[in-house]
Design a protein around this motif. Structure first.
Motif, PDB file in Angstrom:
ATOM      1  N   GLY A   8      -8.605  28.469  -6.910  1.00  0.00           N
ATOM      2  CA  GLY A   8      -9.775  28.242  -6.055  1.00  0.00           C
ATOM      3  C   GLY A   8      -9.396  27.560  -4.759  1.00  0.00           C
ATOM      4  O   GLY A   8      -9.852  27.942  -3.680  1.00  0.00           O
ATOM      5  N   TRP A   9      -8.536  26.543  -4.848  1.00  0.00           N
ATOM      6  CA  TRP A   9      -8.110  25.840  -3.628  1.00  0.00           C
ATOM      7  C   TRP A   9      -7.248  26.731  -2.750  1.00  0.00           C
ATOM      8  O   TRP A   9      -7.313  26.643  -1.518  1.00  0.00           O
ATOM      9  CB  TRP A   9      -7.378  24.548  -3.973  1.00  0.00           C
ATOM     10  CG  TRP A   9      -8.317  23.464  -4.399  1.00  0.00           C
ATOM     11  CD1 TRP A   9      -8.342  22.827  -5.599  1.00  0.00           C
ATOM     12  CD2 TRP A   9      -9.386  22.900  -3.626  1.00  0.00           C
ATOM     13  NE1 TRP A   9      -9.359  21.916  -5.616  1.00  0.00           N
ATOM     14  CE2 TRP A   9     -10.014  21.933  -4.419  1.00  0.00           C
ATOM     15  CE3 TRP A   9      -9.874  23.129  -2.345  1.00  0.00           C
ATOM     16  CZ2 TRP A   9     -11.108  21.186  -3.978  1.00  0.00           C
ATOM     17  CZ3 TRP A   9     -10.963  22.385  -1.907  1.00  0.00           C
ATOM     18  CH2 TRP A   9     -11.563  21.426  -2.714  1.00  0.00           C
ATOM     19  N   LEU A  10      -6.432  27.579  -3.364  1.00  0.00           N
ATOM     20  CA  LEU A  10      -5.643  28.529  -2.564  1.00  0.00           C
ATOM     21  C   LEU A  10      -6.563  29.490  -1.814  1.00  0.00           C
ATOM     22  O   LEU A  10      -6.325  29.809  -0.643  1.00  0.00           O
ATOM     23  CB  LEU A  10      -4.670  29.306  -3.456  1.00  0.00           C
ATOM     24  CG  LEU A  10      -3.520  28.492  -4.038  1.00  0.00           C
ATOM     25  CD1 LEU A  10      -2.737  29.337  -5.041  1.00  0.00           C
ATOM     26  CD2 LEU A  10      -2.609  27.988  -2.937  1.00  0.00           C
ATOM     27  N   LEU A  11      -7.607  29.933  -2.481  1.00  0.00           N
ATOM     28  CA  LEU A  11      -8.582  30.820  -1.842  1.00  0.00           C
ATOM     29  C   LEU A  11      -9.311  30.099  -0.713  1.00  0.00           C
ATOM     30  O   LEU A  11      -9.530  30.661   0.363  1.00  0.00           O
ATOM     31  CB  LEU A  11      -9.563  31.355  -2.877  1.00  0.00           C
ATOM     32  CG  LEU A  11     -10.580  32.377  -2.401  1.00  0.00           C
ATOM     33  CD1 LEU A  11      -9.898  33.599  -1.803  1.00  0.00           C
ATOM     34  CD2 LEU A  11     -11.483  32.790  -3.555  1.00  0.00           C
ATOM     35  N   VAL A  12      -9.668  28.833  -0.934  1.00  0.00           N
ATOM     36  CA  VAL A  12     -10.313  28.036   0.113  1.00  0.00           C
ATOM     37  C   VAL A  12      -9.394  27.945   1.329  1.00  0.00           C
ATOM     38  O   VAL A  12      -9.825  28.162   2.472  1.00  0.00           O
ATOM     39  CB  VAL A  12     -10.681  26.623  -0.402  1.00  0.00           C
ATOM     40  CG1 VAL A  12     -11.081  25.704   0.745  1.00  0.00           C
ATOM     41  CG2 VAL A  12     -11.791  26.700  -1.431  1.00  0.00           C
ATOM     42  N   ALA A  13      -8.113  27.638   1.099  1.00  0.00           N
ATOM     43  CA  ALA A  13      -7.158  27.507   2.214  1.00  0.00           C
ATOM     44  C   ALA A  13      -6.987  28.826   2.957  1.00  0.00           C
ATOM     45  O   ALA A  13      -6.984  28.860   4.194  1.00  0.00           O
ATOM     46  CB  ALA A  13      -5.807  27.012   1.687  1.00  0.00           C
ATOM     47  N   VAL A  52     -14.935  26.818  -3.106  1.00  0.00           N
ATOM     48  CA  VAL A  52     -14.577  25.487  -3.595  1.00  0.00           C
ATOM     49  C   VAL A  52     -14.834  25.457  -5.101  1.00  0.00           C
ATOM     50  O   VAL A  52     -15.929  25.814  -5.557  1.00  0.00           O
ATOM     51  CB  VAL A  52     -15.395  24.392  -2.870  1.00  0.00           C
ATOM     52  CG1 VAL A  52     -15.175  23.032  -3.509  1.00  0.00           C
ATOM     53  CG2 VAL A  52     -15.034  24.351  -1.393  1.00  0.00           C
ATOM     54  N   PRO A  53     -13.820  25.072  -5.888  1.00  0.00           N
ATOM     55  CA  PRO A  53     -13.981  25.098  -7.348  1.00  0.00           C
ATOM     56  C   PRO A  53     -15.156  24.244  -7.823  1.00  0.00           C
ATOM     57  O   PRO A  53     -15.340  23.113  -7.375  1.00  0.00           O
ATOM     58  CB  PRO A  53     -12.652  24.528  -7.858  1.00  0.00           C
ATOM     59  CG  PRO A  53     -11.679  24.763  -6.746  1.00  0.00           C
ATOM     60  CD  PRO A  53     -12.479  24.663  -5.484  1.00  0.00           C
TER      61      PRO A  53
END
Length: 190
Positions: A8-13, A52-53
């Protein structure tokens, strides 16, 4: 979105970086770049916010209807642009608007689904993938594969002269590819 925190954080970045580059493209001297960049920046930042997770931050209930309204309005704008487009770039300008229409409509759809689902319930209990989600997954998977194939030749083509960062077509294509990959990831966790 529902799903593990690390991806999820990788996708946000990824989505936030894509949105930031699209903001750079809005400063371009090329009118076509500026027009497309605003909607793509909205998509990038909207996808980052939605990705965001849920284990880290659960947005208040009013957030999802707000997302649905914003992306619904963006979908109407894309529909209008596709309707009035003269199809620049060899007739593909109208197709880009249609793709943007599908993307913004998919974001509105995901927001509606998230608004309707309880906070931590993310199993379908054997119901399978909803038909609209399956259609969107097929569309964006095909888009990612096609965009990836189109990106490879442009990376080796080379050109003459100095091109500003905001005017580089291969970077714009890479951003669109990144957002397509992000959309597939978000639809999978829906």
């Amino acid at each position: 979105m529902h799903g593990p925190a690390s991806p999820g954080w990788l996708l946000v970045a990824l989505c936030a970086a894509t949105g930031a580059y699209c903001l750079l493209r809005m400063r371009s001297n090329v009118e076509e770049q500026r027009r497309a960049a605003g909607g793509e920046a909205l998509m990038g930042f909207g996808m980052a916010a939605m990705a965001v997770p849920a284990t880290v931050f659960t947005p208040p209930p009013w957030t999802w209807p707000l997302y649905a309204a914003v992306f619904g309005a963006a979908a109407l704008r894309a529909l209008w642009a596709a309707r009035t487009s003269r199809g620049g770039r060899g007739g593909r300008g109208g197709l880009h608007h249609l793709h943007h229409l599908v993307g913004t409509a998919a974001m509105a759809y995901m927001a509606v689904v998230m608004a309707a689902s309880p906070a931590h319930q993310h199993t379908h209990h054997g119901a399978g993938v909803p038909p609209l989600t399956a259609v969107l997954l097929l569309y964006f998977t095909g888009y990612v594969l096609l965009s990836g194939a189109r990106l490879v030749p442009s990376a080796v083509a080379g050109g003459t002269g100095v091109v500003r960062w905001g005017d580089r077509p291969e970077l714009a294509r890479a951003c669109r590819l990144s957002m397509g990959i992000g959309m597939v990831a978000m639809l999978l966790t829906l």
